[in-house]
Design an enzyme around this catalytic site. Structure first.
Site, PDB file in Angstrom:
ATOM      1  N   GLY A 124       7.571 -24.400  60.155  1.00  6.29           N
ATOM      2  CA  GLY A 124       8.633 -25.326  59.804  1.00  6.29           C
ATOM      3  C   GLY A 124       8.235 -26.160  58.596  1.00  6.29           C
ATOM      4  O   GLY A 124       7.062 -26.235  58.219  1.00  6.29           O
ATOM      5  N   CYS A 125       9.231 -26.809  57.974  1.00 11.48           N
ATOM      6  CA  CYS A 125       8.948 -27.603  56.772  1.00 11.48           C
ATOM      7  C   CYS A 125       8.114 -28.838  57.094  1.00 11.48           C
ATOM      8  O   CYS A 125       7.172 -29.174  56.357  1.00 11.48           O
ATOM      9  CB  CYS A 125      10.251 -27.984  56.081  1.00 11.48           C
ATOM     10  SG  CYS A 125      11.482 -28.773  57.152  1.00 11.48           S
ATOM     11  N   PHE A 126       8.408 -29.524  58.188  1.00  8.85           N
ATOM     12  CA  PHE A 126       7.613 -30.696  58.570  1.00  8.85           C
ATOM     13  C   PHE A 126       6.168 -30.320  58.888  1.00  8.85           C
ATOM     14  O   PHE A 126       5.238 -30.978  58.405  1.00  8.85           O
ATOM     15  CB  PHE A 126       8.250 -31.404  59.771  1.00  8.85           C
ATOM     16  CG  PHE A 126       9.413 -32.295  59.430  1.00  8.85           C
ATOM     17  CD1 PHE A 126       9.293 -33.301  58.492  1.00  8.85           C
ATOM     18  CD2 PHE A 126      10.634 -32.129  60.067  1.00  8.85           C
ATOM     19  CE1 PHE A 126      10.367 -34.136  58.183  1.00  8.85           C
ATOM     20  CE2 PHE A 126      11.707 -32.955  59.768  1.00  8.85           C
ATOM     21  CZ  PHE A 126      11.579 -33.962  58.818  1.00  8.85           C
ATOM     22  N   THR A 174       4.468 -27.824  57.728  1.00  9.01           N
ATOM     23  CA  THR A 174       3.809 -27.438  56.477  1.00  9.01           C
ATOM     24  C   THR A 174       3.303 -28.669  55.733  1.00  9.01           C
ATOM     25  O   THR A 174       2.128 -28.734  55.341  1.00  9.01           O
ATOM     26  CB  THR A 174       4.780 -26.639  55.586  1.00  9.01           C
ATOM     27  OG1 THR A 174       5.100 -25.404  56.229  1.00  9.01           O
ATOM     28  CG2 THR A 174       4.168 -26.356  54.223  1.00  9.01           C
ATOM     29  N   ALA A 175       4.184 -29.634  55.521  1.00  9.53           N
ATOM     30  CA  ALA A 175       3.810 -30.825  54.753  1.00  9.53           C
ATOM     31  C   ALA A 175       2.835 -31.721  55.506  1.00  9.53           C
ATOM     32  O   ALA A 175       2.079 -32.473  54.880  1.00  9.53           O
ATOM     33  CB  ALA A 175       5.066 -31.622  54.380  1.00  9.53           C
TER      34      ALA A 175
END
Length: 368
Positions: free
Chosen positions: A170-172, A174-175
């Site tokens: 997911g994007c969260f 990853t960051a």
């Protein structure tokens, strides 16, 4: 399942373009995947799958993103996909990929899944976290859940290269994980009290209409959501625990901000050695990511902005240390639709096919 690649990544196969099916083509993840593959020297889009848009000409339906090869969006039939593609990228609602993936693997198609269906090593845990999806589906694929590779490309490159099924993060996560994992791996921060404060644009909610993401609701406002029990919390904890070698728990709070693209994660932890400086911690990040062109580690005192990574597959990382409290402050920005989703999916395709990880992916934003 055989761990060896179903499609060889050497010899004459490297010379020709590999065929990629994009399933869920009309969603944000699918659209972005197609856009990235248009400029890729080694891949081409050969099949477009979708249910709501099935039967429509792609170039007529999406004239702003035309394909040289005139394709019609089709129902994602596994046999038809197998005849048309070497790889499949799935950008489907959570739960739906699990119904298609086993059939694709039976047809020798290597898969990158952008949904959450195979991110957890345990089917039981997925069923708990995604209880709503689980209640309407019958899943009996615990082996696939264990064998799927979590596609955080900078940390799982070797496993991805041999995988038949990759679950893109997911994007969260990853960051959040990119700046955090180096310090967990080196044992430089305390295991308790890790806090992640993250902010994302409205495209993170997908293309399906939702009241929260209406302009009148989201504009000129910022709001937290999923403050307790957000789905990405356990996804972050899973890989953090694996890298640390023991159970890690985090406090994760996402926020919605009035922009379309971009994600900023600020991660807080306490240093074990109070003598470590921001310069020391920056050196840790530089050492871990020196060979990864997708990652830029910023100088001490320079903090990242989401605009710097918009429309790119880059992540900008920065670190600061509060000497009064020995608190480590980690910052990371990504484009939630590229490095946080479709770009990372293409990055995984590159690795699966034996190509440089960042081949064909955008590295520089248009500023401002």
């Amino acid at each position: 399942m055989d761990k060896k690649p179903l499609i060889p990544a050497t010899g004459s196969n490297m010379k020709a373009q590999k065929r990629v099916a994009v399933i869920g083509a009309s969603g944000y993840g699918g659209l972005q995947t197609i856009r990235l593959l248009q400029d890729h020297p080694k891949f081409r889009v050969s099949f477009l799958g979708g249910k709501r848009s099935s039967g429509k000409s792609w170039n007529q339906f999406f004239p702003f993103l035309p394909l040289d090869e005139h394709l019609t969006i089709q129902d994602p039939n596994p046999q038809k996909i197998a005849e048309a593609a070497d790889y499949a990228v799935l950008s489907l609602p959570n739960g739906e990929s699990s119904q298609l993936v086993p059939k694709l693997l039976e047809h020798k198609i290597r898969v990158v899944d952008l949904s959450a269906d195979f991110r957890y090593r345990s089917l039981e845990q997925w069923s708990q976290v995604y209880a709503h999806e689980s209640s309407r589906l019958h899943r009996n694929d615990p082996v696939l859940c264990k064998e799927a590779v979590y596609g955080l490309a900078e940390w799982k490159e070797e496993e991805i290269s041999h995988a038949n099924l990759v679950a893109a993060p997911g994007c969260f996560p990853t960051a959040s994980l990119l700046p955090l994992l180096p310090f967990l791996k080196q044992g430089l921060i305390e295991e308790e009290g890790i806090i992640i404060d993250a902010k994302t644009g409205t495209s993170g909610g997908g293309r399906a209409p939702k009241e929260t993401f209406l302009l009148a609701e989201a504009s000129e406002s910022i709001s937290p959501y999923g403050v307790v029990g957000h789905r990405h919390t356990s996804e972050i904890e899973q890989l953090a625990s694996e890298i640390a070698g023991h159970t890690i728990q985090v406090q994760f709070t996402p926020h919605l901000v009035p922009m379309v693209r971009g994600l900023l994660a600020t991660v807080y932890g306490r240093l074990r050695d109070p003598g470590l400086t921001a310069e020391d911690c920056t050196t840790v990040l530089e050492a871990i990511y020196r060979d990864h062109k997708t990652i830029n580690v910023l100088p001490v005192g320079t903090y990242p902005a989401t605009k710097w990574v918009k429309n790119t597959n880059k992540a900008f990382l920065s670190v600061q240390v509060e000497p009064r409290t020995s608190r480590l402050i980690l910052m990371c920005v990504v484009d939630n639709l590229v490095k946080g989703q479709a770009g990372q999916g293409v990055q995984c395709l590159n690795i699966m096919d034996g190509l440089p990880a960042n081949m064909g992916l955008p590295n520089t934003t248009f500023y401002p």
